[in-house]
Design a protein around this motif. Structure first.
Motif, mmCIF file in Angstrom:
data_model
loop_
_atom_site.group_PDB
_atom_site.id
_atom_site.type_symbol
_atom_site.label_atom_id
_atom_site.label_comp_id
_atom_site.label_asym_id
_atom_site.label_seq_id
_atom_site.Cartn_x
_atom_site.Cartn_y
_atom_site.Cartn_z
ATOM 1 N N ASN A 103 -18.578 -41.474 15.562
ATOM 2 C CA ASN A 103 -19.793 -41.903 16.249
ATOM 3 C C ASN A 103 -20.891 -40.852 16.083
ATOM 4 O OD1 ASN A 103 -19.781 -39.972 18.362
ATOM 5 N ND2 ASN A 103 -18.444 -41.229 19.614
ATOM 6 N N PHE A 104 -22.047 -41.140 16.597
ATOM 7 C CA PHE A 104 -23.198 -40.280 16.319
ATOM 8 C C PHE A 104 -23.556 -39.405 17.515
ATOM 9 C CE2 PHE A 104 -26.977 -41.285 18.792
ATOM 10 C CZ PHE A 104 -26.418 -42.212 19.639
ATOM 11 N N SER A 105 -22.860 -39.552 18.642
ATOM 12 C CA SER A 105 -23.516 -39.303 19.914
ATOM 13 C C SER A 105 -23.817 -37.879 20.347
ATOM 14 C CB SER A 105 -22.722 -39.980 21.023
ATOM 15 O OG SER A 105 -21.508 -39.317 21.207
ATOM 16 N N ASP A 106 -22.974 -36.901 20.057
ATOM 17 C CA ASP A 106 -23.063 -35.675 20.849
ATOM 18 C C ASP A 106 -23.700 -34.463 20.190
ATOM 19 O OD1 ASP A 106 -21.871 -37.183 22.709
ATOM 20 O OD2 ASP A 106 -19.932 -36.184 22.662
ATOM 21 N N HIS A 107 -23.874 -34.479 18.873
ATOM 22 C CA HIS A 107 -24.261 -33.226 18.223
ATOM 23 C C HIS A 107 -25.680 -33.207 17.707
ATOM 24 C CE1 HIS A 107 -20.147 -32.181 18.775
ATOM 25 N NE2 HIS A 107 -19.761 -33.212 18.072
ATOM 26 N N GLY A 108 -26.404 -34.278 17.933
ATOM 27 C CA GLY A 108 -27.798 -34.299 17.519
ATOM 28 C C GLY A 108 -27.938 -34.094 16.032
ATOM 29 N N ALA A 109 -28.814 -33.147 15.652
ATOM 30 C CA ALA A 109 -29.098 -32.944 14.240
ATOM 31 C C ALA A 109 -28.336 -31.756 13.660
ATOM 32 C CB ALA A 109 -30.587 -32.746 14.037
ATOM 33 N N ASN A 110 -27.576 -31.073 14.505
ATOM 34 C CA ASN A 110 -26.795 -29.929 14.023
ATOM 35 C C ASN A 110 -25.686 -29.667 15.032
ATOM 36 O OD1 ASN A 110 -26.172 -27.459 12.524
ATOM 37 N ND2 ASN A 110 -26.982 -26.416 14.323
ATOM 38 N N ARG A 111 -24.465 -29.534 14.540
ATOM 39 C CA ARG A 111 -23.359 -29.311 15.455
ATOM 40 C C ARG A 111 -23.071 -27.823 15.577
ATOM 41 N NH1 ARG A 111 -18.195 -28.359 14.862
ATOM 42 N NH2 ARG A 111 -18.099 -28.844 12.643
ATOM 43 N N LEU A 112 -22.763 -27.390 16.781
ATOM 44 C CA LEU A 112 -22.375 -26.002 16.981
ATOM 45 C C LEU A 112 -20.909 -25.820 16.585
ATOM 46 C CD1 LEU A 112 -23.857 -24.810 20.377
ATOM 47 C CD2 LEU A 112 -24.640 -24.271 18.068
ATOM 48 N N TYR A 138 -26.339 -27.186 27.728
ATOM 49 C CA TYR A 138 -27.619 -26.688 27.219
ATOM 50 C C TYR A 138 -27.489 -26.197 25.775
ATOM 51 C CZ TYR A 138 -31.765 -23.760 26.765
ATOM 52 O OH TYR A 138 -32.930 -23.195 26.308
ATOM 53 N N ASP A 139 -26.466 -25.386 25.528
ATOM 54 C CA ASP A 139 -26.273 -24.842 24.174
ATOM 55 C C ASP A 139 -26.090 -25.962 23.153
ATOM 56 O OD1 ASP A 139 -26.478 -22.286 25.095
ATOM 57 O OD2 ASP A 139 -24.321 -21.854 25.073
ATOM 58 N N THR A 140 -25.358 -27.005 23.561
ATOM 59 C CA THR A 140 -25.068 -28.085 22.615
ATOM 60 C C THR A 140 -26.332 -28.884 22.300
ATOM 61 O OG1 THR A 140 -22.858 -28.211 23.565
ATOM 62 C CG2 THR A 140 -23.534 -30.047 22.188
ATOM 63 N N ILE A 141 -27.121 -29.157 23.321
ATOM 64 C CA ILE A 141 -28.369 -29.899 23.100
ATOM 65 C C ILE A 141 -29.325 -29.069 22.237
ATOM 66 C CG2 ILE A 141 -30.488 -30.701 24.241
ATOM 67 C CD1 ILE A 141 -28.426 -32.666 24.890
ATOM 68 N N LYS A 142 -29.440 -27.779 22.580
ATOM 69 C CA LYS A 142 -30.346 -26.921 21.822
ATOM 70 C C LYS A 142 -29.846 -26.752 20.389
ATOM 71 C CE LYS A 142 -32.131 -22.261 21.395
ATOM 72 N NZ LYS A 142 -31.791 -20.864 21.571
ATOM 73 N N GLY A 143 -28.539 -26.484 20.266
ATOM 74 C CA GLY A 143 -27.955 -26.329 18.933
ATOM 75 C C GLY A 143 -28.193 -27.571 18.097
ATOM 76 N N GLY A 144 -28.184 -28.739 18.733
ATOM 77 C CA GLY A 144 -28.408 -29.989 18.023
ATOM 78 C C GLY A 144 -29.874 -30.264 17.750
ATOM 79 N N ASP A 145 -30.694 -29.266 17.996
ATOM 80 C CA ASP A 145 -32.142 -29.348 17.769
ATOM 81 C C ASP A 145 -32.763 -30.538 18.512
ATOM 82 O OD1 ASP A 145 -34.378 -28.127 16.850
ATOM 83 O OD2 ASP A 145 -34.093 -28.605 14.722
ATOM 84 N N TYR A 146 -32.295 -30.773 19.732
ATOM 85 C CA TYR A 146 -32.877 -31.773 20.639
ATOM 86 C C TYR A 146 -32.892 -33.182 20.051
ATOM 87 C CZ TYR A 146 -34.235 -27.336 22.601
ATOM 88 O OH TYR A 146 -34.185 -26.073 23.078
ATOM 89 N N SER A 182 -16.009 -15.522 20.630
ATOM 90 C CA SER A 182 -17.340 -16.122 20.604
ATOM 91 C C SER A 182 -17.555 -16.793 19.265
ATOM 92 C CB SER A 182 -18.406 -15.073 20.875
ATOM 93 O OG SER A 182 -18.258 -14.012 19.980
ATOM 94 N N PHE A 183 -18.449 -17.716 19.270
ATOM 95 C CA PHE A 183 -18.676 -18.508 18.074
ATOM 96 C C PHE A 183 -20.158 -18.724 17.891
ATOM 97 C CE2 PHE A 183 -16.667 -21.408 15.039
ATOM 98 C CZ PHE A 183 -15.444 -20.800 14.905
ATOM 99 N N GLY A 184 -20.524 -19.151 16.702
ATOM 100 C CA GLY A 184 -21.917 -19.267 16.288
ATOM 101 C C GLY A 184 -22.911 -19.695 17.348
ATOM 102 N N GLY A 185 -23.954 -18.870 17.526
ATOM 103 C CA GLY A 185 -25.109 -19.269 18.299
ATOM 104 C C GLY A 185 -24.995 -19.262 19.813
#
Lengths: 224, 251, 659
Positions: C449-458, C98-106, C146-149
């Motif tokens: 590759n492009f796959s896992d971080h969406g538009a922003n990586r945590l 969830y955090d990764t998808i949200k962090g990647g701005d969907y 802990s780390f960002g966000g």
């Protein structure tokens, strides 16, 4: 050989041989230094001669001496061969030398210091050891003891200077060699390692100082 | 803005491994905030502009961790300051008008490729001979099943920070690789993982080290003094101990 | 060609499990005859090469550096995430997902990200088994921070050198296989062509960087683990050698490029100090835990920071985002710094910097705690500062030293000056669930590759993804392709496809050498970087992007007329290597701008000034852009856009808010 062949083939094994023989030579220096120091009893060499006599004729000592010579020869041969070998690992030398001292000059010059010591040793053995063990040069007599012989040798300033220089070489050789041997044995202890370093430094200064003081003191006529 | 400064360089130029090299003189306008490698960028820009061949030198991360940069500067690997790599050295460590001698790592086990670039594959082969824990992917137990006291973990980490740059070899009068090998052996001998291959590992790595043409250690300590990561000399005594124990066990 | 993501059917938490138990396998006898090429030896490449070799495949690995251990994964500082829940703070695979998808701005794919979260725990197990010295508690268990966000402590670390330790672990596994003869390692080799035969990847052409010789290598599958392309900006936190060349050649051989404009700009880097600058250095994100970011309230304030009184300072992150303050995600912190500097509030000689100030926390947070530990009552400011400095030194000493080394300023005395810098590229080669690109047999792993971080990586997720792809994903997913290749015999490299690929590579090289112009390769790279940074950087707009496209085209044209590449192609020639890389950046840069221009929304690291809320926050357009842009290279510098719709079945899409 088998299991022990690494002592003459691998880099660490060969260093281990240097360390073992080095430490046994250090042990010998303790004895040698103690006997030499007997001259300071100021008894006209009586104690000194007695000790020398004991060393010359005790069977056990004579046997140990064989081992000592063996160790010494191995130390020399292995040391020279290691040094020559190491010199071949960098065919192109650096064009500049470091401004910051990343290591002591004497630690980098063990081969050279060892060679000086070897030359010194040849002279020293010729001067005293051969005289005391074999009946060369007329041999020692009741009236001409090793002690007297020593007084005679050190009236000449040339051997005195050479002996002092030899002892300085010994000091620097020990200053690195003493603690280096324990490093090679793998000693790495928060308390023992610093102790050994201090002990090594003290030993490297005191023992050669005692050795060097004898020809000087004799030459200056402070001991008769 | 800090004012500019000028340095005179004597740089080792060598066409290829077989060729004879020699020092060439250059002078570069620089400024105190420039890093040493940026000063070389300026030099190269100048050389390209003049239709000459730029100086080949190894570098990559330029933040002191990849271990690629490797210059002997006035006789010191990575230059006059301690605990940094060449890329972290700045021109403010020098004075206007200084003459700086720059050479490659020199050791038979690190043949020069060109100018200041050397081949350090011998280090890879040493690791390949045993610098690992033999565990295939997927064979691991839960990470917290292996408990390691903090002080042991910290000590292992300290040894593991080696960046494999080779400054130790280049600084050593014997071109010995004992600090590099000792760091890896120390890290792995401290940890409970891979204990079953502890003895065979150290013997294999030392054999490979000797075969690569590195010299024998004489405990001068230059390696540790020049190490940009401050790997302590004690890793060498650990290596000596581990090796001797293994050999006496007939490995 | 229709994009098929090949996400397995079924509930999200069972997709990977089901996939694992149904994917076709290759039997051990056949594996010995199947050859795999791995390009790049960072976390993804080294772990993939080692794992595949352990399984019995014949692997060849390539890196352009002098050793696989130099790959830029080594420079990662902070840590690696894993859903271990060792801290008993409510972490779970789903929460990490969830955090990764949200962090990647969907803008990331649910299936891939959930798999990433699932295998994250095995990564830590594997690394510990290899002897990676992670930080530990006194009891011997693993330590977390802990780390960002995120709201849990799931980041495993090894001081500030986590990337180094993980890479050395993967490198040792790789070297073990090299020693066993299962991997043939090619150092100082750069991939310059992918060879395709009948539409499938069948090998590569690599240039031996020492001799300059072009060499041909056949394989049944090619894995590109070649990292990101942040160096298109010239100045970035990437290594000098990091490049897009392998990915770009794959792109030109038919692999689609996914979301090329998604770039991560890291907020805390040491600012540019002069035109000669070659590289930017990151100050770890962890510093934001204890540092407060501010600028003067007055424009063009030239006073020394220590002379600016408290009430004349603008702690703009705390002002704008009271809930998260200095700990907002990277994209938001970066944009806020730019906004202040553009407004004339920047500090330092260049005025393109903000202060990161530790004094408050040194005194009030750590100083007071220490004082009470030492039973000092009513400590004065000097005592508080001294005590606090000691704590900060222990926590961040190496970072402070690094800062001082570079800037010649003591951050214990004056606030650090920081500014955002290019750090990571979320975009990359488009891959399906199997990590296969649109070219059969050609795979892309890790940052490539492009796959896992969406538009922003945590933070702390890049290491996780690289190792997940290499250790746990590719060893399985490659079976679904290679099981169909067991009858393919090794194709001799005299095949016409190899001839043609080598010829193409050689022509390019000869072309560079024959231009014989006046400008250095480096000067073009700098100029390209400046265009990209100004017009396709932290903020983009239609006008700027159109200008950038025109400028890049003109620069590219000039490059092929006026560049000077000294030396020959038959020797060690770093300038020639660089020429090839910059030539590819000059094409990629244009595609990035086109991608940014076509994405008429703001999301994560992609901020289009036309699309923002009244408060200046990113305004997503989920109706039109809840998709991946995958660009097909049709002919020279012409692209066709394909879209992959993103489906969110398990996560409710929301507007990100940190206020």
């Amino acid at each position: 050989m088998g299991v022990l062949s690494f002592l003459f083939s691998s880099s660490i094994g060969r260093k281990l041989v240097m360390a073992v023989t080095g430490v046994s030579l250090i042990a010998f220096l303790v004895v040698h230094c103690a006997i030499n120091a007997c001259v300071f009893f100021m008894d006209g060499g009586a104690t000194f001669n007695a000790a020398a006599e004991f060393m010359a004729h005790n069977l056990f000592i004579r046997l140990a001496e064989v081992g000592l010579i063996g160790g010494l020869l191995i130390h020399i041969v292995q040391g020279l061969s290691l040094t020559l070998n190491n010199m071949k690992k960098r065919n192109n030398k650096y064009g500049s030398s470091p401004k910051r001292t990343n290591s002591t000059w004497y630690s980098r010059s063990m081969g050279l210091l060892g060679t000086i010591l070897l030359l010194f040793l040849v002279m020293h053995l010729k001067d005293f050891w051969i005289v005391s063990r074999f009946d060369a040069q007329g041999g020692l007599t009741e009236s001409k003891t090793l002690y007297h012989f020593m007084l005679e040798v050190f009236t000449n300033p040339v051997p005195v200077t050479l002996y002092v220089l030899g002892c300085i070489s010994l000091a620097y050789h020990l200053l690195h060699g003493f603690q280096s041997a324990f490093q090679t044995f793998g000693l790495n202890h928060p308390i023992l390692t610093p102790m050994i370093k201090t002990l090594g430094a003290a030993f490297s200064i005191i023992v050669p100082l005692v050795f060097a003081s004898i020809p000087v003191v004799i030459h200056l006529g402070l001991i008769k | 803005m800090k004012h500019s400064m000028k340095v005179n360089l004597q740089v080792w130029r060598q066409k290829n491994t077989q060729a004879q090299g020699n020092f060439e003189n250059y002078s570069v306008e620089t400024n105190p905030d420039m890093s040493f490698l940026e000063m070389f960028d300026v030099l190269n820009e100048q050389l390209i502009h003049d239709g000459k061949e730029p100086v080949a030198f190894d570098h990559d991360c330029r933040e002191g961790i990849c271990g690629m940069c490797s210059m002997v500067i006035n006789g010191n690997p990575h230059g006059p300051k301690q605990a940094i790599t060449t890329c972290q050295l700045h021109m403010r460590s020098f004075n206007d008008g200084d003459t700086i001698v720059v050479e490659p790592w020199r050791a038979n086990a690190f043949p020069v490729i060109k100018d200041l670039s050397v081949n350090r594959s011998s280090f890879d082969r040493i690791i390949a001979s045993g610098g690992f824990v033999s565990v295939n992917t997927g064979n691991a137990v839960d990470a917290n099943n292996i408990l390691i006291p903090k002080d042991i973990a910290d000590e292992a980490f300290e040894a593991a920070t080696c960046i494999g740059c080779g400054a130790c070899v280049s600084a050593c009068i014997n071109a010995s690789a004992m600090l590099f090998v000792g760091a890896k052996v120390t890290q792995l001998s401290l940890l409970p993982q891979g204990q079953s291959e502890r003895q065979s590992r150290v013997v294999a790595m030392v054999n490979q080290m000797d075969a690569e043409g590195f010299g024998a250690c004489t405990n001068t300590g230059a390696c540790s003094a020049e190490c940009p990561k401050g790997i302590p000399l004690s890793v060498i005594s650990t290596l000596n101990r581990e090796y001797t124990k293994a050999k006496l066990n007939g490995i | 060609m229709k994009l098929e993501s090949k996400i397995p059917e079924g509930p999200i938490s069972e997709k990977w499990t089901k996939f694992k138990s149904t994917v076709p396998l290759v039997n051990p006898a056949n594996k010995r005859h199947l050859e795999i090429i791995v390009v790049g030896t960072g976390l993804a490449g080294a772990s993939a090469a080692a794992s595949l070799a352990e399984m019995g495949y014949k692997v060849s690995a390539f890196c352009f550096q002098d050793s696989p251990r130099r790959a830029h994964s080594i420079a990662a500082q902070g840590g690696i995430n894993a859903a271990k829940n060792y801290q008993n703070d409510g972490d779970s695979v789903f929460r990490l997902f969830y955090d990764t998808i949200k962090g990647g701005d969907y803008r990331a794919r649910e299936g891939n990200v959930h798999r990433l979260a699932e295998v994250s725990t095995s990564i830590i197990d594997q690394c510990v088994a290899q002897g990676v010295p992670f930080a530990r508690e006194y009891g011997g268990t693993l330590s977390n921070r802990s780390f960002g966000g995120t709201q849990v402590q799931r980041t495993f670390y090894a001081a500030g050198q986590t990337g180094q330790q993980l890479l050395l672990g993967a490198y040792s596994a790789l070297e073990r296989q090299v020693g066993l003869g299962n991997v043939k390692m090619y150092n100082r080799h750069e991939m310059v062509e992918v060879v395709t035969i009948e539409g499938k990847a069948r090998g590569i052409i690599a240039r031996n960087l020492v001799t300059g010789k072009l060499e041909r290598f056949f394989s049944h599958a090619v894995l590109l683990c070649t990292g990101g392309y942040g160096n298109v900006f010239y100045l970035s936190t990437n290594a000098m050698g990091s490049n897009v060349t392998a990915a770009w050649k794959a792109h030109k051989a038919g692999a689609y490029f996914g979301n090329p404009c998604f770039t991560q700009i890291h907020p805390t880097c040491i600012p540019v100090s002069g035109h000669y600058q070659s590289k930017l250095t990151l100050m770890s994100e962890s510093l934001r835990n204890d540092g407060r970011i501010w600028v003067p309230k007055k424009q063009n304030d030239d006073r020394h920071p220590n002379d600016i009184p408290e009430d004349e300072r603008d702690y703009y992150l705390e002002r704008r985002y009271p809930a998260f303050g200095n700990l907002v995600p990277r994209d938001i912190a970066s944009r806020a710094a730019k906004e202040r500097c553009d407004g004339g509030y920047g500090v330092g000689p260049s005025k393109m910097a903000v202060y990161l100030d530790f004094k408050y926390n040194m005194m009030q947070k750590y100083g007071r705690t220490e004082a009470s530990k030492h039973n000092i009552e009513n400590p004065d400011d000097a005592t508080l500062l001294r005590l606090g400095q000691e704590v900060v030194k222990e926590k961040y000493g190496n970072l402070f030293d690094m800062y001082k080394q570079i800037t010649d300023e003591d951050p214990y005395e004056v606030p650090m000056r920081i500014y955002p810098a290019v750090h990571y590229t979320m975009g990359g080669l488009w891959v399906d669930y199997n990590l296969m690109t649109t070219v059969p047999g050609l795979y892309a792993l890790g940052e490539a590759n492009f796959s896992d971080h969406g538009a922003n990586r945590l933070g702390a997720s890049a290491l996780m993804q690289g190792l997940a792809d290499g250790y746990f994903v590719i060893p399985l997913t490659i079976g679904s392709y290679l099981s169909g290749e067991i009858h393919t015999k090794a194709i001799p490299t005299t095949h016409e496809a190899f001839e043609a690929a080598e010829k193409r590579a050689n022509e390019r090289i000869q072309n560079f050498l024959n231009i014989n112009g006046t400008r250095s390769v480096e000067s073009y790279h700098r100029e390209l970087g400046l265009i990209m940074w100004n017009k396709c950087g932290m903020a983009r707009n239609e006008k700027g992007l159109n200008e950038a496209i025109a400028e890049i085209r003109a620069l590219r044209e000039d490059f092929y007329k006026n560049v000077r590449v000294p030396g020959t192609d038959k020797e060690f020639n770093p300038e020639l290597d660089k020429a090839g890389r910059v030539a590819d950046f000059l094409e990629l840069g244009e595609l990035m701008c086109i991608d940014a221009l076509n994405r008429n929304e703001s999301c994560g690291g992609h901020f289009r000034e036309e699309f923002q809320t009244e408060e200046g926050e990113a305004l997503r357009d989920d109706e039109n852009y809840k998709n991946v842009f995958a660009w097909e290279h049709t002919e020279n510098n012409k692209w066709e856009l394909h879209k992959e719709e993103l489906v969110y079945e398990n996560i409710k899409i929301q507007q990100r808010s940190y206020k």
